[in-house]
Scaffold this motif. Structure first.
Motif, PDB file in Angstrom:
ATOM      1  N   GLU A  29       0.819  -1.213   0.000  1.00 43.83           N
ATOM      2  CA  GLU A  29       0.000   0.000   0.000  1.00 43.83           C
ATOM      3  C   GLU A  29       0.853   1.264   0.000  1.00 43.83           C
ATOM      4  O   GLU A  29       0.486   2.263  -0.619  1.00 43.83           O
ATOM      5  CB  GLU A  29      -0.905  -0.030   1.234  1.00 43.83           C
ATOM      6  CG  GLU A  29      -1.986   1.001   1.231  1.00 43.83           C
ATOM      7  CD  GLU A  29      -2.948   0.815   2.386  1.00 43.83           C
ATOM      8  OE1 GLU A  29      -3.856   1.644   2.490  1.00 43.83           O
ATOM      9  OE2 GLU A  29      -2.795  -0.131   3.176  1.00 43.83           O
ATOM     10  N   SER A  30       2.003   1.239   0.633  1.00 39.33           N
ATOM     11  CA  SER A  30       2.875   2.409   0.690  1.00 39.33           C
ATOM     12  C   SER A  30       3.609   2.669  -0.620  1.00 39.33           C
ATOM     13  O   SER A  30       3.838   3.816  -0.989  1.00 39.33           O
ATOM     14  CB  SER A  30       3.924   2.244   1.796  1.00 39.33           C
ATOM     15  OG  SER A  30       3.314   2.143   3.043  1.00 39.33           O
ATOM     16  N   HIS A  31       3.988   1.633  -1.318  1.00 37.61           N
ATOM     17  CA  HIS A  31       4.771   1.781  -2.544  1.00 37.61           C
ATOM     18  C   HIS A  31       3.931   1.757  -3.819  1.00 37.61           C
ATOM     19  O   HIS A  31       4.421   2.095  -4.887  1.00 37.61           O
ATOM     20  CB  HIS A  31       5.850   0.690  -2.621  1.00 37.61           C
ATOM     21  CG  HIS A  31       6.931   0.884  -1.626  1.00 37.61           C
ATOM     22  ND1 HIS A  31       7.102   0.045  -0.546  1.00 37.61           N
ATOM     23  CD2 HIS A  31       7.899   1.830  -1.529  1.00 37.61           C
ATOM     24  CE1 HIS A  31       8.136   0.457   0.172  1.00 37.61           C
ATOM     25  NE2 HIS A  31       8.641   1.542  -0.404  1.00 37.61           N
ATOM     26  N   ALA A  32       2.673   1.331  -3.731  1.00 40.49           N
ATOM     27  CA  ALA A  32       1.813   1.239  -4.918  1.00 40.49           C
ATOM     28  C   ALA A  32       1.286   2.608  -5.314  1.00 40.49           C
ATOM     29  O   ALA A  32       1.024   3.459  -4.470  1.00 40.49           O
ATOM     30  CB  ALA A  32       0.641   0.303  -4.646  1.00 40.49           C
ATOM     31  N   VAL A  52     -15.599   6.335 -18.418  1.00 38.90           N
ATOM     32  CA  VAL A  52     -15.105   6.007 -17.083  1.00 38.90           C
ATOM     33  C   VAL A  52     -13.713   5.401 -17.222  1.00 38.90           C
ATOM     34  O   VAL A  52     -13.534   4.392 -17.907  1.00 38.90           O
ATOM     35  CB  VAL A  52     -16.047   5.005 -16.374  1.00 38.90           C
ATOM     36  CG1 VAL A  52     -15.500   4.631 -15.013  1.00 38.90           C
ATOM     37  CG2 VAL A  52     -17.444   5.571 -16.274  1.00 38.90           C
ATOM     38  N   PRO A  53     -12.702   6.004 -16.583  1.00 42.11           N
ATOM     39  CA  PRO A  53     -11.358   5.431 -16.704  1.00 42.11           C
ATOM     40  C   PRO A  53     -11.213   4.151 -15.888  1.00 42.11           C
ATOM     41  O   PRO A  53     -11.831   3.999 -14.834  1.00 42.11           O
ATOM     42  CB  PRO A  53     -10.453   6.527 -16.136  1.00 42.11           C
ATOM     43  CG  PRO A  53     -11.323   7.312 -15.225  1.00 42.11           C
ATOM     44  CD  PRO A  53     -12.715   7.221 -15.790  1.00 42.11           C
ATOM     45  N   ALA A  54     -10.415   3.232 -16.392  1.00 41.95           N
ATOM     46  CA  ALA A  54     -10.049   2.034 -15.645  1.00 41.95           C
ATOM     47  C   ALA A  54      -8.892   2.421 -14.727  1.00 41.95           C
ATOM     48  O   ALA A  54      -8.475   3.584 -14.694  1.00 41.95           O
ATOM     49  CB  ALA A  54      -9.644   0.926 -16.604  1.00 41.95           C
ATOM     50  N   ARG A  55      -8.357   1.475 -14.025  1.00 44.79           N
ATOM     51  CA  ARG A  55      -7.202   1.781 -13.173  1.00 44.79           C
ATOM     52  C   ARG A  55      -6.157   0.701 -13.331  1.00 44.79           C
ATOM     53  O   ARG A  55      -6.445  -0.428 -13.697  1.00 44.79           O
ATOM     54  CB  ARG A  55      -7.613   1.930 -11.723  1.00 44.79           C
ATOM     55  CG  ARG A  55      -8.226   0.692 -11.156  1.00 44.79           C
ATOM     56  CD  ARG A  55      -8.676   0.900  -9.735  1.00 44.79           C
ATOM     57  NE  ARG A  55      -9.432  -0.273  -9.341  1.00 44.79           N
ATOM     58  CZ  ARG A  55     -10.506  -0.236  -8.617  1.00 44.79           C
ATOM     59  NH1 ARG A  55     -10.967   0.892  -8.162  1.00 44.79           N
ATOM     60  NH2 ARG A  55     -11.134  -1.343  -8.316  1.00 44.79           N
ATOM     61  N   ARG A  56      -4.925   1.072 -13.052  1.00 44.54           N
ATOM     62  CA  ARG A  56      -3.825   0.115 -13.059  1.00 44.54           C
ATOM     63  C   ARG A  56      -2.897   0.445 -11.900  1.00 44.54           C
ATOM     64  O   ARG A  56      -2.787   1.593 -11.485  1.00 44.54           O
ATOM     65  CB  ARG A  56      -3.073   0.121 -14.381  1.00 44.54           C
ATOM     66  CG  ARG A  56      -2.252   1.334 -14.626  1.00 44.54           C
ATOM     67  CD  ARG A  56      -1.583   1.260 -16.005  1.00 44.54           C
ATOM     68  NE  ARG A  56      -0.737   2.406 -16.182  1.00 44.54           N
ATOM     69  CZ  ARG A  56       0.584   2.384 -16.199  1.00 44.54           C
ATOM     70  NH1 ARG A  56       1.221   1.248 -16.085  1.00 44.54           N
ATOM     71  NH2 ARG A  56       1.280   3.480 -16.346  1.00 44.54           N
ATOM     72  N   VAL A  57      -2.267  -0.581 -11.384  1.00 42.10           N
ATOM     73  CA  VAL A  57      -1.347  -0.429 -10.263  1.00 42.10           C
ATOM     74  C   VAL A  57       0.074  -0.477 -10.808  1.00 42.10           C
ATOM     75  O   VAL A  57       0.403  -1.335 -11.625  1.00 42.10           O
ATOM     76  CB  VAL A  57      -1.547  -1.566  -9.234  1.00 42.10           C
ATOM     77  CG1 VAL A  57      -0.506  -1.492  -8.135  1.00 42.10           C
ATOM     78  CG2 VAL A  57      -2.942  -1.500  -8.654  1.00 42.10           C
ATOM     79  N   VAL A  58       0.894   0.463 -10.369  1.00 39.50           N
ATOM     80  CA  VAL A  58       2.319   0.437 -10.682  1.00 39.50           C
ATOM     81  C   VAL A  58       3.093   0.644  -9.384  1.00 39.50           C
ATOM     82  O   VAL A  58       2.595   1.242  -8.444  1.00 39.50           O
ATOM     83  CB  VAL A  58       2.741   1.514 -11.717  1.00 39.50           C
ATOM     84  CG1 VAL A  58       2.203   1.207 -13.082  1.00 39.50           C
ATOM     85  CG2 VAL A  58       2.321   2.890 -11.283  1.00 39.50           C
ATOM     86  N   CYS A  59       4.296   0.114  -9.338  1.00 40.97           N
ATOM     87  CA  CYS A  59       5.137   0.300  -8.150  1.00 40.97           C
ATOM     88  C   CYS A  59       5.734   1.709  -8.181  1.00 40.97           C
ATOM     89  O   CYS A  59       5.685   2.418  -9.192  1.00 40.97           O
ATOM     90  CB  CYS A  59       6.231  -0.757  -8.098  1.00 40.97           C
ATOM     91  SG  CYS A  59       7.473  -0.640  -9.402  1.00 40.97           S
ATOM     92  N   HIS A  60       6.300   2.111  -7.079  1.00 35.75           N
ATOM     93  CA  HIS A  60       6.882   3.446  -6.952  1.00 35.75           C
ATOM     94  C   HIS A  60       7.986   3.675  -7.986  1.00 35.75           C
ATOM     95  O   HIS A  60       8.056   4.741  -8.602  1.00 35.75           O
ATOM     96  CB  HIS A  60       7.426   3.629  -5.533  1.00 35.75           C
ATOM     97  CG  HIS A  60       8.193   4.883  -5.340  1.00 35.75           C
ATOM     98  ND1 HIS A  60       7.587   6.116  -5.340  1.00 35.75           N
ATOM     99  CD2 HIS A  60       9.504   5.107  -5.173  1.00 35.75           C
ATOM    100  CE1 HIS A  60       8.513   7.047  -5.159  1.00 35.75           C
ATOM    101  NE2 HIS A  60       9.668   6.463  -5.053  1.00 35.75           N
ATOM    102  N   THR A  61       8.813   2.682  -8.206  1.00 36.52           N
ATOM    103  CA  THR A  61       9.931   2.819  -9.166  1.00 36.52           C
ATOM    104  C   THR A  61       9.420   3.030 -10.587  1.00 36.52           C
ATOM    105  O   THR A  61       9.885   3.935 -11.289  1.00 36.52           O
ATOM    106  CB  THR A  61      10.830   1.579  -9.096  1.00 36.52           C
ATOM    107  OG1 THR A  61      11.304   1.425  -7.755  1.00 36.52           O
ATOM    108  CG2 THR A  61      12.013   1.697 -10.050  1.00 36.52           C
ATOM    109  N   CYS A  62       8.475   2.224 -11.022  1.00 39.67           N
ATOM    110  CA  CYS A  62       7.932   2.358 -12.376  1.00 39.67           C
ATOM    111  C   CYS A  62       7.160   3.663 -12.539  1.00 39.67           C
ATOM    112  O   CYS A  62       7.218   4.316 -13.580  1.00 39.67           O
ATOM    113  CB  CYS A  62       7.068   1.164 -12.740  1.00 39.67           C
ATOM    114  SG  CYS A  62       8.018  -0.361 -12.975  1.00 39.67           S
TER     115      CYS A  62
END
Length: 69
Positions: A29-32, A52-62
């Protein structure tokens, strides 16, 4: 799964909440970072975009790599 960035920070007790859609590593949760994504659908010879936009998860680095000029 454990968050890869937390493991690098020697905090191995943090559970990942998702997988980065760019690099595939688990992230907590902190880095996403959750980013909106515009979805397009085939419409005849062109494409139509959803309202309506979809969503995607990326890490902090990306996320940093994608947003830094």
């Amino acid at each position: 799964m454990r968050c890869y960035d937390c493991l690098q920070e020697e905090r191995s007790d943090i559970t990942g909440i998702g997988v980065c859609s760019r690099c595939g590593l688990a992230t907590c949760e902190s880095h996403a970072r959750v980013r909106p994504v515009r979805v397009s659908h085939q419409n005849g010879l062109g494409a139509a975009h959803g309202t309506v936009p979809a969503r995607r998860v990326v890490c902090h680095t990306c996320d940093t790599a994608e947003t830094t000029p």
